[in-house]
Design a protein around this motif. Structure first.
Motif, PDB file in Angstrom:
ATOM      1  N   LYS A 193      25.173  61.385 -24.056  1.00  0.00           N
ATOM      2  CA  LYS A 193      24.071  62.127 -24.654  1.00  0.00           C
ATOM      3  C   LYS A 193      22.807  61.284 -24.542  1.00  0.00           C
ATOM      4  N   LEU A 194      21.668  61.933 -24.729  1.00  0.00           N
ATOM      5  CA  LEU A 194      20.396  61.225 -24.779  1.00  0.00           C
ATOM      6  C   LEU A 194      19.892  61.200 -26.215  1.00  0.00           C
ATOM      7  N   GLN A 195      19.541  60.021 -26.689  1.00  0.00           N
ATOM      8  CA  GLN A 195      18.879  59.894 -27.978  1.00  0.00           C
ATOM      9  C   GLN A 195      17.403  59.622 -27.742  1.00  0.00           C
ATOM     10  N   LYS A 196      16.584  60.013 -28.703  1.00  0.00           N
ATOM     11  CA  LYS A 196      15.133  59.899 -28.553  1.00  0.00           C
ATOM     12  C   LYS A 196      14.533  59.259 -29.794  1.00  0.00           C
ATOM     13  N   ASN A 197      13.605  58.333 -29.603  1.00  0.00           N
ATOM     14  CA  ASN A 197      12.911  57.691 -30.718  1.00  0.00           C
ATOM     15  C   ASN A 197      11.434  57.577 -30.348  1.00  0.00           C
ATOM     16  N   LEU A 198      10.587  58.379 -30.978  1.00  0.00           N
ATOM     17  CA  LEU A 198       9.166  58.410 -30.654  1.00  0.00           C
ATOM     18  C   LEU A 198       8.381  57.314 -31.356  1.00  0.00           C
ATOM     19  N   LYS A 199       8.962  56.678 -32.384  1.00  0.00           N
ATOM     20  CA  LYS A 199       8.220  55.690 -33.169  1.00  0.00           C
ATOM     21  C   LYS A 199       8.321  54.280 -32.593  1.00  0.00           C
ATOM     22  N   MET A 200       9.516  53.925 -32.079  1.00  0.00           N
ATOM     23  CA  MET A 200       9.707  52.555 -31.611  1.00  0.00           C
ATOM     24  C   MET A 200      10.489  52.487 -30.310  1.00  0.00           C
ATOM     25  N   GLY A 201      11.064  53.596 -29.880  1.00  0.00           N
ATOM     26  CA  GLY A 201      11.937  53.542 -28.731  1.00  0.00           C
ATOM     27  C   GLY A 201      13.215  52.803 -29.082  1.00  0.00           C
ATOM     28  N   PHE A 202      13.862  52.243 -28.064  1.00  0.00           N
ATOM     29  CA  PHE A 202      15.123  51.520 -28.266  1.00  0.00           C
ATOM     30  C   PHE A 202      15.032  50.129 -27.638  1.00  0.00           C
ATOM     31  N   PRO A 203      14.209  49.233 -28.233  1.00  0.00           N
ATOM     32  CA  PRO A 203      14.076  47.881 -27.683  1.00  0.00           C
ATOM     33  C   PRO A 203      15.320  47.060 -27.949  1.00  0.00           C
ATOM     34  N   ASP A 204      15.539  46.029 -27.154  1.00  0.00           N
ATOM     35  CA  ASP A 204      16.653  45.115 -27.414  1.00  0.00           C
ATOM     36  C   ASP A 204      16.429  44.354 -28.709  1.00  0.00           C
ATOM     37  N   ASP A 205      15.172  43.977 -28.977  1.00  0.00           N
ATOM     38  CA  ASP A 205      14.832  43.234 -30.185  1.00  0.00           C
ATOM     39  C   ASP A 205      14.088  44.173 -31.128  1.00  0.00           C
ATOM     40  N   THR A 206      14.797  44.732 -32.107  1.00  0.00           N
ATOM     41  CA  THR A 206      14.184  45.707 -33.007  1.00  0.00           C
ATOM     42  C   THR A 206      13.265  45.055 -34.037  1.00  0.00           C
ATOM     43  N   VAL A 207      13.382  43.730 -34.229  1.00  0.00           N
ATOM     44  CA  VAL A 207      12.490  43.010 -35.143  1.00  0.00           C
ATOM     45  C   VAL A 207      11.141  42.758 -34.480  1.00  0.00           C
ATOM     46  N   SER A 208      11.166  42.585 -33.160  1.00  0.00           N
ATOM     47  CA  SER A 208       9.942  42.322 -32.388  1.00  0.00           C
ATOM     48  C   SER A 208       9.843  43.343 -31.255  1.00  0.00           C
ATOM     49  N   PRO A 209       9.463  44.568 -31.593  1.00  0.00           N
ATOM     50  CA  PRO A 209       9.480  45.649 -30.600  1.00  0.00           C
ATOM     51  C   PRO A 209       8.217  45.744 -29.749  1.00  0.00           C
ATOM     52  N   GLY A 210       7.329  44.747 -29.866  1.00  0.00           N
ATOM     53  CA  GLY A 210       6.120  44.759 -29.060  1.00  0.00           C
ATOM     54  C   GLY A 210       6.419  44.526 -27.597  1.00  0.00           C
ATOM     55  N   PRO A 211       5.394  44.522 -26.747  1.00  0.00           N
ATOM     56  CA  PRO A 211       5.615  44.316 -25.310  1.00  0.00           C
ATOM     57  C   PRO A 211       6.226  42.949 -25.027  1.00  0.00           C
ATOM     58  N   THR A 212       7.070  42.900 -24.003  1.00  0.00           N
ATOM     59  CA  THR A 212       7.592  41.626 -23.512  1.00  0.00           C
ATOM     60  C   THR A 212       6.654  41.133 -22.420  1.00  0.00           C
ATOM     61  N   ILE A 213       6.389  39.827 -22.411  1.00  0.00           N
ATOM     62  CA  ILE A 213       5.326  39.281 -21.573  1.00  0.00           C
ATOM     63  C   ILE A 213       5.852  38.180 -20.658  1.00  0.00           C
ATOM     64  N   VAL A 214       5.443  38.242 -19.405  1.00  0.00           N
ATOM     65  CA  VAL A 214       5.753  37.199 -18.432  1.00  0.00           C
ATOM     66  C   VAL A 214       4.553  37.103 -17.496  1.00  0.00           C
TER      67      VAL A 214
END
Length: 263
Positions: free
Chosen positions: A107-128
């Motif tokens: 099934k597909l789950q949907k989250n419009l507020k935060m999505g499904f990041p690996d790190d839910t404590v730090s859901p901001g952009p990952t930077i490199v």
């Protein structure tokens, strides 16, 4: 001057990304559309690249404005094998197609507020940084910068800096680093812990059995002297997890060429 060189979001977790020239930062700190959907099995567990290498064989093209997905299996990109789905009206049809691909019900789950990041404590952009991707690629005779970029799956890539400059965006665990992307303030939290996905070809799923050992040895050797080594209980870490400095500052846009400023 450090600046945003690329923004890449991944509308369905573990599928291909799409480059954009700007992205709305939600109040959660996540980028709009990034990991907005996740594929799950009947037990509600993620069907992602960590658990199912077969997912690497799926090629996806997203039209975010029209909420369309074009999907096919690697190597079968003839017109009759291209499958189009609307990401609001044809979710059930997409679930059926994916279930047939995986040979089990998803099934597909949907989250419009935060999505499904690996790190839910730090859901901001990952930077490199672009220079970091280039340096890591140089550790492997058969890989280039784009290969590493596809494996890393970061959302923001910065340029105008040397390799591993992004390591300036974290310090001791109780002393987060504040910085700005354009006018929006973020907090650098920690270096990203990598997983088995990085060892695989992002297109064929072929595993490089020596990838992790090489990565760990070279990361240790090239770690800048000024980096806080207390954040490295092991060296299989690269890129930086972030969060918004203030959730109320969300719903603003960051763009390619925005400057990165350490505070």
């Amino acid at each position: 001057m450090p600046h945003v060189a690329r923004i890449c979001i991944y509308p369905i977790k573990s599928l291909d990304g799409v480059e954009v020239i700007q992205a709305l930062v939600l109040q959660s700190g996540a980028l709009e559309y990034d990991r907005q959907f996740a594929i799950v099995d009947e037990q509600g567990k993620f069907v992602n690249a960590k658990r199912h290498a077969k997912i690497h064989l799926l090629r996806s093209i997203f039209d975010l404005e029209n909420k369309m997905l074009l999907l096919h299996i690697q190597g079968s990109d003839t017109e009759e094998n291209l499958n189009s789905f609307h990401l609001e009206w044809e979710i059930q049809e997409l679930e059926v197609w994916l279930s047939e691909f995986f040979y089990f019900t998803v099934k597909l789950q949907k989250n419009l507020k935060m999505g499904f990041p690996d790190d839910t404590v730090s859901p901001g952009p990952t930077i490199v940084s672009t220079a970091t991707l280039r340096e890591v690629a140089s550790w492997y005779s058969d890989l280039n910068e784009d290969d590493i970029r596809r494996r890393m799956r970061t959302t923001i890539e910065i340029d105008g800096v040397p390799a591993f400059w992004e390591d300036k965006l974290f310090s001791e665990s109780d002393n987060p680093i504040n910085f700005k992307i354009g006018n929006l303030q973020f907090v650098g939290v920690n270096p990203c812990q990598r997983c088995i996905v990085l060892t695989r070809d992002a297109v064929t799923a072929e595993v490089n059995s020596s990838f992790q050992k090489t990565f760990i040895n070279k990361r240790r050797e090239t770690l800048p002297e000024w980096v806080n080594k207390s954040r490295f209980n092991h060296y299989y870490k690269l890129a930086v997890n972030t969060r918004l400095a203030n959730e109320q500052s969300g719903n603003q846009v960051i763009k390619v060429d925005d400057e990165i400023t350490l505070l």
